[in-house]
Design an enzyme around this catalytic site. Structure first.
Site, PDB file in Angstrom:
ATOM      1  CG  PHE A 134      -1.817   1.264   1.174  1.00 52.42           C
ATOM      2  CD1 PHE A 134      -2.966   1.277   0.405  1.00 52.42           C
ATOM      3  CD2 PHE A 134      -1.485   2.407   1.877  1.00 52.42           C
ATOM      4  CE1 PHE A 134      -3.777   2.406   0.336  1.00 52.42           C
ATOM      5  CE2 PHE A 134      -2.283   3.548   1.821  1.00 52.42           C
ATOM      6  CZ  PHE A 134      -3.433   3.542   1.048  1.00 52.42           C
ATOM      7  CG  ASP A 219       5.895   3.987   1.443  1.00 58.16           C
ATOM      8  OD1 ASP A 219       5.888   4.775   2.414  1.00 58.16           O
ATOM      9  OD2 ASP A 219       4.897   3.803   0.723  1.00 58.16           O
ATOM     10  CE  LYS A 248      -0.089   7.512   6.264  1.00 62.79           C
ATOM     11  NZ  LYS A 248      -1.308   8.219   5.859  1.00 62.79           N
TER      12      LYS A 248
END
Length: 399
Positions: A134, A219, A248
């Site tokens: 994801f 990531d 984030k």
């Protein structure tokens, strides 16, 4: 609270709670009821709701200037870049806004590097990705997803990606050919349910990338910046990627901030006009990002996540066989697989909400836990108590 006649597009299925305020690890709904937040906005709120240091940095910058675009320089951006590369042990930053933008940017950089440095024939650059990944929901990113809910009905899909099983370095070795420019991986897969690969996986992938002159792109948008008890999940196995993708928590839960961080021999392939963002690197984002980096540079968030993570792992492991079939923990981040006899993970989260604790399900039977790193040990213990009760449908505590 949104409902059947909501003006919002139905791209989320939230729990039926409407948050009005938050502080630290706690949030309060519109009726005044308080809840422990065990999601932290998917790690965006690593340092707690309304963290005083981060809010102060944002307020100070709001009184100065918030946006000038990259058409001009601003006095926060260069210091932010310098401080972030020092934290990462790299040389150059490409600032963006969202995590998906960081991933898209990393893809573009890898392709340009493949053509301009490695010498891959035009339009043949290929990136290896992992099953269960994801990395976001843009059209290009869902092109290499194997999650039907993210991918189905959004084609035609972007070419240039090859998928191999997550956790198998042997599969990567077999898939590498002269067109491969990068391997793009989550060091720990978050959306998939906090999936932790074998300890030798990333070190072996790093070696393969070095041997075949391929970039390793990590990531760390969910796993990075303190969540796993280290600055990066890659640190846990002694691996340094060629590019970090960050987001984030880099914005402290205040503004969207993301970045691609690497060395000049990779990020330096970009030329003026080839990539950009009106808001990327804006003064407000850079000021908040600098405050985040300062906090991480002390090592305190990482230490706290490591120590509280040991508490979390001990408590969750004890639940295996008691409504839980498996747990996976890295620092203050956990995936809890719910026994179907207990119900779905969504149902367990609803019972936890009734007990005053907020968490989120994924992939049917997994509850994700990612509390703000500032959570107290007592509150963390209480949250696991509520989870334990939620595994027994008839025994839901109220607060």
């Amino acid at each position: 609270m949104s409902g059947a006649r909501s003006a919002l597009a139905h791209n989320y299925h939230p729990l039926p709670v409407e948050i009005a305020s938050g502080e630290g690890a706690w949030v309060t709904d519109t009726s005044g009821r308080r809840y422990l937040d065990l999601l932290a906005a998917y790690s965006a709120v690593n340092f707690g709701h309304r963290n005083a240091e981060l809010v102060a940095a944002a307020k100070a910058q709001l009184d100065r200037v918030t946006l000038v675009s990259r058409a001009f320089e601003n006095d926060q951006l260069e210091p932010f870049a310098a401080e972030l590369v020092a934290l990462c042990g790299k040389e150059m930053v490409l600032p963006m806004n969202t995590g998906a933008e960081a991933v898209e940017s990393g893809i573009k950089v890898a392709r340009a590097w493949g053509y301009r440095v490695k010498g891959v024939p035009h339009d043949q650059a290929t990136i290896l990705v992992a099953s269960g990944n994801f990395h976001g929901r843009t059209t290009t990113i869902v092109s290499f997803s194997d999650d039907p809910s993210a991918r189905d009905d959004f084609g035609p899909y972007t070419p240039g990606f090859r998928m191999v099983p997550y956790g198998s370095a042997e599969a990567i070795a077999e898939a590498i050919d002269d067109t491969i420019v990068a391997v793009l991986l989550e060091p720990v897969q978050g959306e998939a349910g906090i999936i932790v690969p074998p300890d030798d996986y990333l070190p072996t992938v790093r070696r393969l990338c070095d041997e075949h002159r391929v970039l390793l792109i990590a990531d760390e948008i969910q796993s990075g910046l303190g969540r796993v008890g280290a600055t990066f999940a890659c640190d846990l196995v002694g691996v340094v990627p060629d590019l970090y993708l960050l987001g984030k928590a880099l914005g402290g839960g205040i503004v969207p901030v993301s970045a691609v961080v690497g060395d000049r021999d990779v990020l330096g392939v970009l030329r003026p006009g080839e990539h950009g963002s009106t808001f990327g690197g804006n003064p407000l984002a850079a000021a908040v990002g600098r405050a985040v980096v300062r906090m991480l540079a002390t090592g305190e968030p990482q230490r706290r996540a490591r120590e509280l993570g040991a508490v979390l792992e001990r408590r969750l492991t004890a639940l295996v066989g008691h409504g839980v079939t498996a747990v996976r923990v890295r620092g203050l981040w956990a995936g809890v697989d719910v026994d179907p006899a207990v119900g779905t993970a969504r149902q367990v989260c609803e019972r936890m909400m009734a007990g005053g604790v907020l968490a989120k399900d994924t992939h049917g039977q997994t509850v994700r836990l990612a509390p703000p790193i500032v959570i107290s040990e007592a509150d963390l213990e209480h949250a696991v108590d509520v989870l334990e009760h939620a595994l027994v449908p008839a025994a839901v505590p109220t607060t």
